[in-house]
Write a protein that holds these residues in place. Structure first.
Motif, PDB file in Angstrom:
ATOM      1  N   LEU A   1       0.832  -1.199   0.000  1.00 40.03           N
ATOM      2  CA  LEU A   1       0.000   0.000   0.000  1.00 40.03           C
ATOM      3  C   LEU A   1       0.870   1.255   0.000  1.00 40.03           C
ATOM      4  O   LEU A   1       0.644   2.184  -0.789  1.00 40.03           O
ATOM      5  CB  LEU A   1      -0.925  -0.012   1.219  1.00 40.03           C
ATOM      6  N   VAL A   2       1.871   1.291   0.877  1.00 42.24           N
ATOM      7  CA  VAL A   2       2.758   2.454   0.975  1.00 42.24           C
ATOM      8  C   VAL A   2       3.541   2.652  -0.318  1.00 42.24           C
ATOM      9  O   VAL A   2       3.663   3.775  -0.824  1.00 42.24           O
ATOM     10  CB  VAL A   2       3.725   2.302   2.170  1.00 42.24           C
ATOM     11  N   VAL A   3       4.068   1.568  -0.870  1.00 48.56           N
ATOM     12  CA  VAL A   3       4.850   1.662  -2.111  1.00 48.56           C
ATOM     13  C   VAL A   3       3.983   2.205  -3.246  1.00 48.56           C
ATOM     14  O   VAL A   3       4.414   3.085  -4.010  1.00 48.56           O
ATOM     15  CB  VAL A   3       5.449   0.289  -2.484  1.00 48.56           C
ATOM     16  N   ALA A   4       2.750   1.715  -3.348  1.00 47.36           N
ATOM     17  CA  ALA A   4       1.855   2.178  -4.416  1.00 47.36           C
ATOM     18  C   ALA A   4       1.477   3.634  -4.234  1.00 47.36           C
ATOM     19  O   ALA A   4       1.439   4.411  -5.205  1.00 47.36           O
ATOM     20  CB  ALA A   4       0.602   1.302  -4.449  1.00 47.36           C
ATOM     21  N   LEU A   5       1.202   4.035  -2.985  1.00 44.13           N
ATOM     22  CA  LEU A   5       0.829   5.422  -2.719  1.00 44.13           C
ATOM     23  C   LEU A   5       2.003   6.357  -2.986  1.00 44.13           C
ATOM     24  O   LEU A   5       1.848   7.403  -3.626  1.00 44.13           O
ATOM     25  CB  LEU A   5       0.355   5.567  -1.270  1.00 44.13           C
ATOM     26  N   GLU A   6       3.182   5.993  -2.493  1.00 45.17           N
ATOM     27  CA  GLU A   6       4.366   6.836  -2.708  1.00 45.17           C
ATOM     28  C   GLU A   6       4.666   6.985  -4.199  1.00 45.17           C
ATOM     29  O   GLU A   6       4.944   8.086  -4.685  1.00 45.17           O
ATOM     30  CB  GLU A   6       5.578   6.240  -2.000  1.00 45.17           C
ATOM     31  N   LYS A   7       4.604   5.890  -4.935  1.00 46.18           N
ATOM     32  CA  LYS A   7       4.890   5.932  -6.369  1.00 46.18           C
ATOM     33  C   LYS A   7       3.927   6.861  -7.090  1.00 46.18           C
ATOM     34  O   LYS A   7       4.336   7.674  -7.934  1.00 46.18           O
ATOM     35  CB  LYS A   7       4.798   4.521  -6.961  1.00 46.18           C
ATOM     36  N   ALA A   8       2.642   6.772  -6.749  1.00 47.03           N
ATOM     37  CA  ALA A   8       1.635   7.607  -7.405  1.00 47.03           C
ATOM     38  C   ALA A   8       1.808   9.086  -7.034  1.00 47.03           C
ATOM     39  O   ALA A   8       1.715   9.967  -7.899  1.00 47.03           O
ATOM     40  CB  ALA A   8       0.239   7.127  -7.035  1.00 47.03           C
TER      41      ALA A   8
ATOM     42  N   GLN B   1      -7.688   5.837  -7.662  1.00 49.10           N
ATOM     43  CA  GLN B   1      -9.007   6.266  -7.205  1.00 49.10           C
ATOM     44  C   GLN B   1      -8.887   7.158  -5.975  1.00 49.10           C
ATOM     45  O   GLN B   1      -9.526   8.214  -5.885  1.00 49.10           O
ATOM     46  CB  GLN B   1      -9.864   5.040  -6.873  1.00 49.10           C
ATOM     47  N   VAL B   2      -8.047   6.739  -5.025  1.00 59.05           N
ATOM     48  CA  VAL B   2      -7.890   7.480  -3.774  1.00 59.05           C
ATOM     49  C   VAL B   2      -7.329   8.874  -4.034  1.00 59.05           C
ATOM     50  O   VAL B   2      -7.847   9.886  -3.539  1.00 59.05           O
ATOM     51  CB  VAL B   2      -6.977   6.703  -2.801  1.00 59.05           C
ATOM     52  N   LEU B   3      -6.245   8.969  -4.805  1.00 60.42           N
ATOM     53  CA  LEU B   3      -5.583  10.256  -5.023  1.00 60.42           C
ATOM     54  C   LEU B   3      -6.436  11.208  -5.855  1.00 60.42           C
ATOM     55  O   LEU B   3      -6.397  12.425  -5.639  1.00 60.42           O
ATOM     56  CB  LEU B   3      -4.228  10.039  -5.692  1.00 60.42           C
TER      57      LEU B   3
ATOM     58  N   SER C   1      -3.243  -2.500  -6.363  1.00 66.76           N
ATOM     59  CA  SER C   1      -2.916  -1.327  -5.557  1.00 66.76           C
ATOM     60  C   SER C   1      -2.812  -0.059  -6.397  1.00 66.76           C
ATOM     61  O   SER C   1      -3.192   1.019  -5.947  1.00 66.76           O
ATOM     62  CB  SER C   1      -1.609  -1.556  -4.788  1.00 66.76           C
ATOM     63  N   ALA C   2      -2.278  -0.164  -7.622  1.00 65.21           N
ATOM     64  CA  ALA C   2      -2.135   1.024  -8.471  1.00 65.21           C
ATOM     65  C   ALA C   2      -3.505   1.601  -8.831  1.00 65.21           C
ATOM     66  O   ALA C   2      -3.710   2.823  -8.790  1.00 65.21           O
ATOM     67  CB  ALA C   2      -1.356   0.674  -9.736  1.00 65.21           C
ATOM     68  N   ALA C   3      -4.443   0.729  -9.157  1.00 65.07           N
ATOM     69  CA  ALA C   3      -5.796   1.191  -9.492  1.00 65.07           C
ATOM     70  C   ALA C   3      -6.477   1.802  -8.273  1.00 65.07           C
ATOM     71  O   ALA C   3      -7.181   2.818  -8.379  1.00 65.07           O
ATOM     72  CB  ALA C   3      -6.624   0.023 -10.030  1.00 65.07           C
ATOM     73  N   TRP C   4      -6.271   1.184  -7.115  1.00 59.38           N
ATOM     74  CA  TRP C   4      -6.875   1.707  -5.877  1.00 59.38           C
ATOM     75  C   TRP C   4      -6.310   3.078  -5.536  1.00 59.38           C
ATOM     76  O   TRP C   4      -7.048   4.020  -5.229  1.00 59.38           O
ATOM     77  CB  TRP C   4      -6.643   0.724  -4.727  1.00 59.38           C
ATOM     78  N   MET C   5      -4.986   3.228  -5.600  1.00 58.57           N
ATOM     79  CA  MET C   5      -4.375   4.514  -5.268  1.00 58.57           C
ATOM     80  C   MET C   5      -4.747   5.591  -6.285  1.00 58.57           C
ATOM     81  O   MET C   5      -4.849   6.774  -5.942  1.00 58.57           O
ATOM     82  CB  MET C   5      -2.862   4.375  -5.187  1.00 58.57           C
TER      83      MET C   5
END
Length: 331
Positions: A105-112, A304-306, A298-302
Motif C-alpha cells: 500500500l505504501v509503495v503504491a501510494l508513494e509511487k503515485a 481512485q484514492v488520489l 494497488s495502483a488502481a486503488w491509489m
C-alpha cells in the motif's frame, strides 16, 4: 513541550493561515475583522493590526472600509503538495515493512504521489499520541490502523486534510477509502457451490468498522449458497500475534477445513499447508497477488484514492464520504 520564540506577529500570521486553511477559505472569501480575531486568540489588538497590515501589503488580503477584509491569495495552496501516510505502530506489529499488505500500500501510494510531482512523507502514530503539530505542515495526511482504542479527539485540530484508509469513522467529516471484499467472498462460494465444503474464516481480534464489515460479508456470502456449506470462525491476531499459531493448528487438525480464508499473516500460508490433515486452500487479504487470495490492484486503488484527495484539496470541507474498491477472488 515546544515554545515558539518567533515574533508575535509571525505567530499570529501562522495561526491565521492554519485557521483559514482548515476552514477551506478561498480567494474572495471574507475573513474575520480585527476585533473578531482578538476575541478568539491571545494576541493584542496592536499585534493583530500589524499582522493584517503586513498581509495587506503583501497582497494576501484586501481591506475595504465599511465592508471588511477579503482574501486575495491563499499562500497555503500550492500546485506542489505534501502528502503524508501515517500508520498506527501499536497495531502494525514489527513495523510497517513487516506487514506485506501495508508495504504494498505504501509503495503504491508513494509511487503515485511522486509521479504526480508531489512530496511523500511516511510516519506513524500510536493509540495515545497523534503528531498533529507535524501534520499541520502537510497538505494531506492519510491515516491507517485506527481502532476504537485510538484516541482521536485531537484529530479535528490539524489543518491538514485528513483521509482514512480501510476504516469508517462515524461523526467525523472525513473521506474514507476501503476495500469491499463481499464480491470476492460471493465469487469464492459461487465457484465452489455444488460441493459441500468446510470453510474456516480467520477473524482478527483487532476491532474496527472494517473487521465487522468483513465478518458480516463472509456470513452473507455463506448464506447465499445453494448447497449447504459449513463455516467456522475463529479469532486471530495477524499482527502482534503472528508467531502464535497454536489455536490455528489445533482447528486445522480437529475441524479439517477445505478452505481457510480471512485475516492471515503471510507466514501462516506454509503453516496451513504443513499442518492441515488434507489438501487445504488458503485465501488471504492481499494487494497485487496473482496467487490464491482476495486481491486488489494497488495502483488502481491509489489512482481512485488520489483523484478524490486532489479534488478535496479544492474544497477543504467536503463532508463525510466512503469510497469502496471491490476486491476480486483469485482461486
Amino acid at each position: 513541550m515546544s515554545i515558539d520564540l518567533s515574533p508575535r506577529h509571525l505567530q499570529l500570521r501562522d495561526m491565521l493561515f492554519r485557521r483559514w486553511k482548515t476552514n477551506g477559505l478561498k480567494a474572495g472569501d471574507k475573513i474575520e475583522s480585527q476585533n473578531e480575531i482578538v476575541k478568539f486568540c491571545e494576541f493584542s489588538l496592536i499585534t493583530v493590526i500589524k499582522t493584517l497590515k503586513d498581509l495587506e501589503a503583501e497582497g494576501i488580503i484586501r481591506r475595504q472600509v465599511g465592508k471588511g477584509s477579503f482574501l486575495v491569495e491563499t499562500p497555503w495552496t500550492e500546485a506542489h503538495h505534501r502528502i503524508g501516510f501515517f500508520y498506527n505502530r501499536d497495531i502494525v506489529g514489527g513495523g510497517i515493512f513487516n506487514n506485506e499488505f501495508y508495504t504494498k500500500l505504501v509503495v503504491a501510494l508513494e509511487k503515485a504521489v511522486v509521479s504526480d510531482g508531489h512530496e511523500f512523507i511516511l510516519g506513524s502514530f500510536t493509540h495515545k499520541s497523534m503528531p498533529t503539530h507535524v501534520w499541520d505542515a502537510l497538505d494531506v495526511v492519510v491515516l491507517a490502523g485506527i481502532t476504537p482504542e485510538t484516541e482521536i479527539d485531537k484529530l479535528p485540530e490539524t489543518s491538514a486534510q485528513v483521509a482514512i484508509m480501510d476504516l469508517v469513522i462515524e461523526d467525523l467529516p472525513y473521506h474514507a477509502y476501503r476495500i469491499d471484499f463481499e464480491p470476492a467472498f460471493m465469487e469464492m462460494f459461487r465457484v465452489n457451490d455444488g460441493k459441500k465444503l468446510k470453510y474456516l474464516y480467520l477473524n482478527t481480534t483487532i476491532t474496527s468498522s472494517e473487521q465487522a464489515s468483513r465478518l458480516a460479508s463472509i456470513k452473507r456470502a455463506h448464506a447465499s449458497t445453494r448447497t449447504e456449506q459449513e463455516l467456522r470462525i475463529i479469532s486471530v491476531n495477524q499482527e502482534t500475534g503472528q508467531s502464535d499459531t497454536a489455536e490455528l493448528e489445533a482447528v486445522l487438525k480437529s475441524y479439517k477445513p477445505d478452505i481457510v480464508c480471512g485475516y492471515m499473516h503471510h507466514s501462516w500460508v506454509p503453516v496451513i499447508a504443513a499442518k492441515a490433515t488434507k489438501p487445504t486452500r488458503a485465501y488471504r487479504y492481499s494487494l497485487d497477488n496473482d496467487g490464491p487470495s482476495f486481491n486488489v490492484d494497488s495502483a488502481a486503488w491509489m489512482q481512485q484514492v488520489l483523484a478524490d484527495i486532489y479534488a478535496n484539496l479544492e474544497d477543504r470541507k467536503p463532508g463525510k464520504q466512503v469510497m469502496s474498491m471491490p476486491a476480486t477472488f483469485h482461486p
